[in-house]
Design an enzyme around this catalytic site. Structure first.
Site, PDB file in Angstrom:
ATOM      1  N   ASP A   1       2.016  64.366 119.485  1.00 26.55           N
ATOM      2  CA  ASP A   1       1.925  63.962 120.891  1.00 26.55           C
ATOM      3  C   ASP A   1       1.882  65.102 121.902  1.00 26.55           C
ATOM      4  OD1 ASP A   1       1.968  61.353 120.097  1.00 26.55           O
ATOM      5  OD2 ASP A   1       4.028  60.971 120.671  1.00 26.55           O
TER       6      ASP A   1
ATOM      7  N   ASP B   1      12.617  55.059 119.422  1.00 27.68           N
ATOM      8  CA  ASP B   1      11.860  54.303 118.428  1.00 27.68           C
ATOM      9  C   ASP B   1      11.859  54.956 117.051  1.00 27.68           C
ATOM     10  OD1 ASP B   1      10.232  56.391 119.251  1.00 27.68           O
ATOM     11  OD2 ASP B   1       8.500  55.135 119.735  1.00 27.68           O
TER      12      ASP B   1
END
Length: 739
Positions: free
Chosen positions: A452, A73
């Site tokens: 993350d 992505d």
């Protein structure tokens, strides 16, 4: 956890100009000199972590054994080298002005021309992002030809895990189809060189931002999934064309909440059946219902094959809600299909496999054995689920029925026997990097703060950190990382944690302990942190993800108690003086003013003013080993330096623009540290090094190694002259060394 999005402020800060390319240069690494002769060649590699981002698509080539491609992505596309057992990045040539093209919306191969590869690129479809582009290659991605589009794509938006929106027409290799989110269906009749809207495509675009969610060939017929339907009876979410000219809604298609949005489709050429997964939202998050159906293309019969209906209750009383995501057929075995659940947090996601066309299903999770020793950050303990989350891509090797891979929000797993699974991720690095420290002593040459996956201690650069993510507490995304200059064993970190938002280490970052306490605002707005040179004072700034800023706080007892520092400019990044433990600095980007504390962070006073303002991405850095030697990167406004502790600043004439700057070991015979910078001395933005205190610069990356947006952080190695560590937003940590 989720893949980090480039922050809105960072997006606005980056240029979105669109540059036309005709071909990518060969992957030679030659530095370019600016004011220095005999520029050294550099070798660039990833500091290995292994994945860490959302792999949104995997595509095995149907007619070449061992050839596969992956898309991500925010981190570009990759080609699988079966002989070497690793992925080769294909889009690192995309530079600063093309940062929005590092997200891959879709990819396509030509079954009859094995060397042809097509990519549809565009990370965001928002007004502040540039238009998309199509790259086409005749040599499996070694070189590219580019066509800029007049529409936007959204590889890092909702629906990014849907099927391939790009397709080579099964009747004509010169014809390509491209589904868009906001502009309907496009068609090219010259292999992607030019594109035109398909006015005959009957679906009407609305504001949902999904549009055409996949294109798939079933024999000579092309099917298009449509993600903007409302799910009501009679709503259309699947169209087809048999002649490439006229399109029609497919009769009898499923409706309702569980089939509102088609996610992916796969065609079994043996049985002439099309398998489709559905959900009530495009995903990867936000799905709570879904289904699996198949269409027999010979007579139009639909069958509901859903392995497990969402909405049940788990053993602990939780609602078992989820959608369906990936679907892949076995090219060697009729009726053999694999589908994935998605967003299933209660019972944990799984793959279901059938060998009888969907009459019966087996959950592959139930017998799965995982080996994550190659990427230890994926080991979250024996009591934690290992199958992964955000599973929206599944692929079956067309030459080996037992060779499956599936992508997650953190990695790519593979198996050769349907039971034993391991990350299939060598060479694929998608981390969004936020902080970097290269310690002057100790085992590790690098500590990183990441989106993350928190903080990692890199005892080696060629293998995933053996300790995985820093624990006690575990962070999702790191927001701050600092080391005491005169006491390098002391390191602090901040971020979005599971049991606290700050931690300290007394062994250089190998092990951690949480702060005994934290300000109340820390749980909602953990921001950057600094530690004084001796480690005696902590200064913590607070910034919410939406940009709201709060008063900074100070601690002199290792995070046991905290006091507010009202004179510190809210939202600024604290910078500790590396030689004087009583001095801290902060740059107020709202007013263009440098603030200084000479009392260990108790109070701050304004010093130099009238500097560039208005951008939170401006960066202040202190030169190592010196007191009051400050460098200020203010992007297109250039580079400024103060040698009197922020009293005055002078602009550096050798630099046109500076986005981030750091220091490393001095060159032999030099008495000042090497300076590394992402910026420009002339027109193009690149990575530079100066060995003469910024009087002259040498470019040390090249046109084949650019990695999109690289303006977050850069630092040299204090022990090895010439080695530099560079943060990227989706291609992990790059490090370069002179050859």
């Amino acid at each position: 956890m989720r893949t980090s999005l480039l922050s809105r402020r960072a997006v606005l800060a980056a240029s979105a100009a669109t540059a036309a390319l005709t071909a990518v240069p060969a992957l030679a690494t030659q530095a370019h000199a600016v004011g220095l002769a005999d520029a050294p060649a550099y070798r660039w590699r990833n500091a290995v972590i292994g994945g860490t981002g959302f792999v949104t698509g995997v595509l095995f080539h149907p007619s070449v054994r061992g050839l596969a491609y992956a898309r991500t992505d925010i981190g570009g596309a990759y080609r699988w080298d079966d002989r070497a057992g690793r992925w080769t990045p294909l889009t690192d040539h995309l530079g600063w002005d093309d940062w929005n093209l590092l997200g891959v919306e879709a990819m396509a191969v030509d079954p009859t021309h094995p060397d042809r590869l097509y990519l549809a690129l565009g990370t965001y479809a928002q007004s502040w992002a540039g238009n998309g582009a199509v790259l086409r290659s005749e040599d499996r991605g070694a070189t590219w030809t580019r066509t800029d589009l007049t529409v936007k794509l959204g590889a890092n938006e909702d629906g990014r895990g849907a099927g391939e929106r790009l397709l080579v027409d099964p009747r004509d290799s010169d014809t390509l189809w491209l589904g868009t989110r906001h502009d309907g269906l496009l068609k090219s009749t010259d292999r992607g060189a030019t594109w035109a809207a398909v006015t005959a495509f009957p679906a009407k675009v609305n504001s949902s931002g999904q549009g055409v969610v996949f294109l798939v060939a079933a024999g000579r017929t092309v099917y298009a999934g449509w993600g903007d339907g409302d799910g009501t009876t009679g709503s259309v979410n699947l169209y087809r064309t048999a002649d490439g000219t006229t399109w029609e809604a497919v009769p009898g298609q499923p409706n309702g909440t569980s089939a509102k949005v088609p996610i992916r489709a796969a065609y079994d050429r043996h049985t002439r059946e099309l398998y489709l997964t559905y959900a009530d939202a495009p995903g990867p998050g936000g799905q709570s219902d879904g289904s699996v159906h198949k269409l027999r293309t010979t007579d139009g019969k639909w069958t509901d094959l859903t392995p497990v209906k969402p909405g049940g209750t788990t053993s602990d009383g939780s609602a078992d809600t989820f959608g369906y995501g990936g679907v892949a057929v076995d090219a060697r075995r009729p009726g053999a299909v694999v589908v994935s659940t998605n967003n299933r947090w209660a019972e944990v996601d799984t793959l279901f496999r059938t060998t009888d066309g969907g009459r019966t299903w087996t959950s592959l999770k139930d017998a799965a054995v995982f080996d994550v020793s190659e990427t230890p950050f994926l080991d979250w303990g024996a009591d934690k689920p290992k199958f992964g989350w955000w599973i929206q891509t599944v692929a079956v090797d067309p030459y080996d029925s037992r060779h499956l891979v599936y992508g997650t929000g953190a990695t790519l797993y593979g198996t050769r026997d349907l039971r034993h699974w391991a990350p299939r991720i060598r060479g694929l690095e998608e981390t969004a990097v936020r902080q970097l420290i290269s310690p002057p002593v100790g085992e590790a040459h690098l500590i990183s703060g990441l989106g993350d996956i928190g903080v990692m201690y890199h005892e080696r650069l060629t293998a995933s950190p053996s300790r995985g993510m820093a624990t006690n507490p575990v962070f999702g995304s790191a927001t701050g990382l600092a080391q005491a200059a005169a006491r390098p064993a002391y390191v602090v970190r901040t971020g979005w944690g599971d049991h606290g938002n700050g931690a300290y280490s007394h062994d250089g970052g190998r092990t951690w302990a949480p702060f005994a306490a934290q300000p109340d605002i820390a749980k909602d707005a953990p921001g950057p942190i600094a530690t004084s040179a001796d480690g005696g004072t902590l200064l913590w700034s607070f910034v919410h993800w939406d940009g709201t800023t709060y008063a900074a706080h100070r601690s002199t007892d290792n995070g046991t108690t905290w006091s507010e520092v009202s004179s510190f400019p809210k939202g600024a990044t604290p910078v500790a003086d590396p030689a004087d433990p009583t001095r801290f600095y902060a740059y107020d980007f709202d007013t263009g003013t440098l603030y200084v504390s000479t009392d260990s962070g108790r109070s701050f006073t304004a010093r130099a003013g009238g500097l560039p303002s208005g951008d939170s991405q401006f960066k202040l850095v202190a030169a190592p080993g010196r007191s009051g030697d400050l460098w200020l990167s203010v992007k297109e406004n250039g580079l400024y330096r103060s040698t009197d502790g922020g009293g005055t600043f002078a602009r550096i004439g050798s630099c046109r623009a500076s986005y981030t700057l750091g220091f490393g070991k001095a060159a032999d015979g030099a008495d000042y540290p090497a300076i590394y910078q992402v910026g420009s001395t002339e027109t193009s933005t690149a990575v530079h090094r100066s060995d003469d205190e910024a009087r002259t610069w040498v470019r040390i990356n090249d046109d084949a190694h650019q990695w999109g947006w690289t303006g977050e952080v850069i630092t040299g190695d204090p022990r090895i002259h010439g080695r530099v560590y560079l943060a990227t937003n989706g291609r992990g940590i790059q490090y370069g060394e002179p050859v």
